[in-house]
Design an enzyme around this catalytic site. Structure first.
Site, PDB file in Angstrom:
ATOM      1  N   ASP A 155       0.824  -1.201   0.000  1.00 54.75           N
ATOM      2  CA  ASP A 155       0.000   0.000   0.000  1.00 54.75           C
ATOM      3  C   ASP A 155       0.864   1.259   0.000  1.00 54.75           C
ATOM      4  O   ASP A 155       2.035   1.221   0.396  1.00 54.75           O
ATOM      5  CB  ASP A 155      -0.878   0.038   1.263  1.00 54.75           C
ATOM      6  N   GLN A 184       0.002   6.836  -5.996  1.00 56.74           N
ATOM      7  CA  GLN A 184      -1.121   7.760  -5.745  1.00 56.74           C
ATOM      8  C   GLN A 184      -1.097   8.905  -6.764  1.00 56.74           C
ATOM      9  O   GLN A 184      -0.157   9.706  -6.780  1.00 56.74           O
ATOM     10  CB  GLN A 184      -0.995   8.334  -4.334  1.00 56.74           C
ATOM     11  N   ARG A 205      -0.874  -0.732  -8.727  1.00 55.25           N
ATOM     12  CA  ARG A 205      -2.245  -0.348  -8.350  1.00 55.25           C
ATOM     13  C   ARG A 205      -2.284   1.181  -8.291  1.00 55.25           C
ATOM     14  O   ARG A 205      -1.637   1.782  -7.449  1.00 55.25           O
ATOM     15  CB  ARG A 205      -2.582  -0.935  -6.977  1.00 55.25           C
ATOM     16  N   GLY A 209      -5.408   8.549  -3.975  1.00 51.11           N
ATOM     17  CA  GLY A 209      -4.663   8.937  -2.772  1.00 51.11           C
ATOM     18  C   GLY A 209      -5.624   9.397  -1.693  1.00 51.11           C
ATOM     19  O   GLY A 209      -6.575  10.127  -1.974  1.00 51.11           O
ATOM     20  N   ARG A 310     -12.235   6.497   4.902  1.00 48.72           N
ATOM     21  CA  ARG A 310     -13.436   6.264   4.065  1.00 48.72           C
ATOM     22  C   ARG A 310     -14.489   7.357   4.333  1.00 48.72           C
ATOM     23  O   ARG A 310     -15.156   7.827   3.428  1.00 48.72           O
ATOM     24  CB  ARG A 310     -14.069   4.883   4.337  1.00 48.72           C
ATOM     25  N   ILE A 311     -14.610   7.762   5.608  1.00 49.14           N
ATOM     26  CA  ILE A 311     -15.554   8.825   5.955  1.00 49.14           C
ATOM     27  C   ILE A 311     -15.140  10.126   5.247  1.00 49.14           C
ATOM     28  O   ILE A 311     -15.975  10.867   4.728  1.00 49.14           O
ATOM     29  CB  ILE A 311     -15.561   9.057   7.498  1.00 49.14           C
ATOM     30  N   ALA A 312     -13.821  10.379   5.204  1.00 46.19           N
ATOM     31  CA  ALA A 312     -13.330  11.635   4.629  1.00 46.19           C
ATOM     32  C   ALA A 312     -13.507  11.686   3.117  1.00 46.19           C
ATOM     33  O   ALA A 312     -13.408  12.750   2.517  1.00 46.19           O
ATOM     34  CB  ALA A 312     -11.850  11.809   4.979  1.00 46.19           C
ATOM     35  N   GLU A 313     -13.767  10.541   2.480  1.00 44.98           N
ATOM     36  CA  GLU A 313     -13.869  10.533   1.018  1.00 44.98           C
ATOM     37  C   GLU A 313     -15.218  11.011   0.522  1.00 44.98           C
ATOM     38  O   GLU A 313     -15.358  11.347  -0.649  1.00 44.98           O
ATOM     39  CB  GLU A 313     -13.633   9.107   0.485  1.00 44.98           C
TER      40      GLU A 313
END
Ligand SMILES: Cc1cc2nc3c(=O)[nH]c(=O)nc-3n(C[C@H](O)[C@H](O)[C@H](O)COP(=O)(O)OP(=O)(O)OC[C@H]3O[C@@H](n4cnc5c(N)ncnc54)[C@H](O)[C@@H]3O)c2cc1C
Length: 330
Positions: A155, A184, A205, A209, A310-313
């Site tokens: 990652d 990224q 991958r 980012g 994930r919340i911030a996306e």
């Protein structure tokens, strides 16, 4: 008018709320509080199927039954003790041994089972010899993955780790040429990194980012990030490696078939990737159309940093989370 309002609300979220939420992802106090709240765990389960190997294996079975491949991540990051890094290595070895018992044979050269790992969870930030410890730990995991026929992808974390991460990956690829890594697209350096890794035939991958990076090193506007993504993807498609299109963005997914055609690639020469719990119908549509689609499935108790990113996306995720908290209080 309505769409202009939506666009400016989205910009406010990107510029004000997102950095604040991402700062919270690094707070130990908030982490401890969040991990204690049962309601948080319910919301978390949308993105993280569970805490144990058994939990994750159930999701793997369901995803494989529906024709999707997997990349499993044992959650954890920013390790500050050698013993924690050792625990992470043991968790990956146990996971790989269990995956080995599934006896999955690749239908092409593409391996259906993969693990993803964060070098910061393997000790990269330890004050003495962190880079060497992380490299040796990743080597141990790659050896076991090779034995059981799984892939490993490293990652990408915040930009201060990129040079160290790519140097470890270059080094390990000499022995494990199938080792992949994440690049990224929001980083201004990434087009150059894509050109280098594409020329060496690497599995890359490409994602947008997920960290809060300064304008000195990263594009910060949504449109600029998407443009950079498409340029980087073109560089990967034109090279001799295996591009992994890690995005849920319709603008990016729609651009892929023409790029594949123009670069004389077939379905076995690239794959789509998405996160567990996001755009499930789109994941199925792409798999049903005959594409390789791999789902990133995280598991473990240290879900806080991953969940907050994930919340911030997406503004809707924050609203959903806050509503769940408010309903619980009533
Ligand atoms: C397989 C995979 C591995 C990744 N690995 C890394 C990594 O190693 N390092 C790193 O920094 N980032 C990583 N990411 C995260 C990535 O950088 C982005 O933050 C994330 O994918 C959102 O970008 P997007 O391309 O989907 O586009 P966006 O423009 O953010 O989203 C496009 C659409 O996708 C949907 N969507 C996106 N995110 C969410 C969400 N959280 N909840 C609900 N819907 C959503 C929405 O419909 C949204 O409109 C990874 C992503 C994937 C898919």
């Amino acid at each position: 008018m309505e769409s202009a309002l939506r666009t400016s609300a989205h910009r406010v979220f990107q510029r004000v709320a997102r950095p604040a939420i991402l700062a919270a992802s690094r707070s130990d106090g908030l982490r401890r509080t969040a991990e204690r709240l049962p309601i948080t765990r319910d919301v978390v389960h949308r993105f993280v199927p569970g805490e144990s190997i058994d939990d994750v294996l159930k999701s793997v079975a369901q995803l494989r039954d529906s024709g999707r491949m997997v990349s499993i991540d044992y959650l954890g990051e920013d390790t500050t003790a050698v013993e924690d890094a050792d625990t992470t290595v043991q968790a990956y070895l146990g996971l790989l041994d269990t995956l080995g018992t599934r006896h999955e044979t690749p239908s092409t050269s593409v391996r259906p089972l993969e693990v993803s790992l964060k070098l910061s969870a393997l000790g990269q930030a330890l004050p003495r010899d962190g880079e060497k410890i992380a490299r040796d730990n990743a080597h141990t995991i790659c050896e076991r993955a090779q034995n059981v026929g799984a892939w490993v992808t490293v990652d990408a974390e915040d930009h201060t780790t990129t040079d160290s991460t790519l140097s470890i990956v270059r080094d390990l690829r000499a022995e494990f040429p199938w080792l992949g890594t994440v690049l990224q697209a929001y980083l201004k350096r990434t087009l150059g990194d894509c050109e280098e890794f594409a020329a060496s035939g690497a599995r890359i991958r490409l994602c947008k980012g997920a960290y809060d990076e300064p304008a000195s090193v990263a594009y910060r506007d949504h449109e600029d990030v998407t443009d950079s993504y498409l340029r980087c993807l073109q560089a990967l498609m034109a090279g001799s490696g295996y591009p992994m299109v890690a995005s849920h963005d319709p603008q990016i997914i729609d651009a892929v078939p023409a790029m594949v055609r123009d670069n004389n690639r077939g379905v076995d020469d690239f794959e789509y990737q998405m996160l567990f719990g996001i755009r499930d119908a789109e994941q199925r549509r792409l798999a049903d159309a005959g594409n390789h689609v791999r789902i990133y499935v995280p598991f473990g108790t240290q879900w806080y940093g991953y969940f907050v990113r994930r919340i911030a996306e997406r503004p809707a995720n924050l609203t959903f989370f806050l509503r769940a908290l408010a309903e619980r209080r009533h």
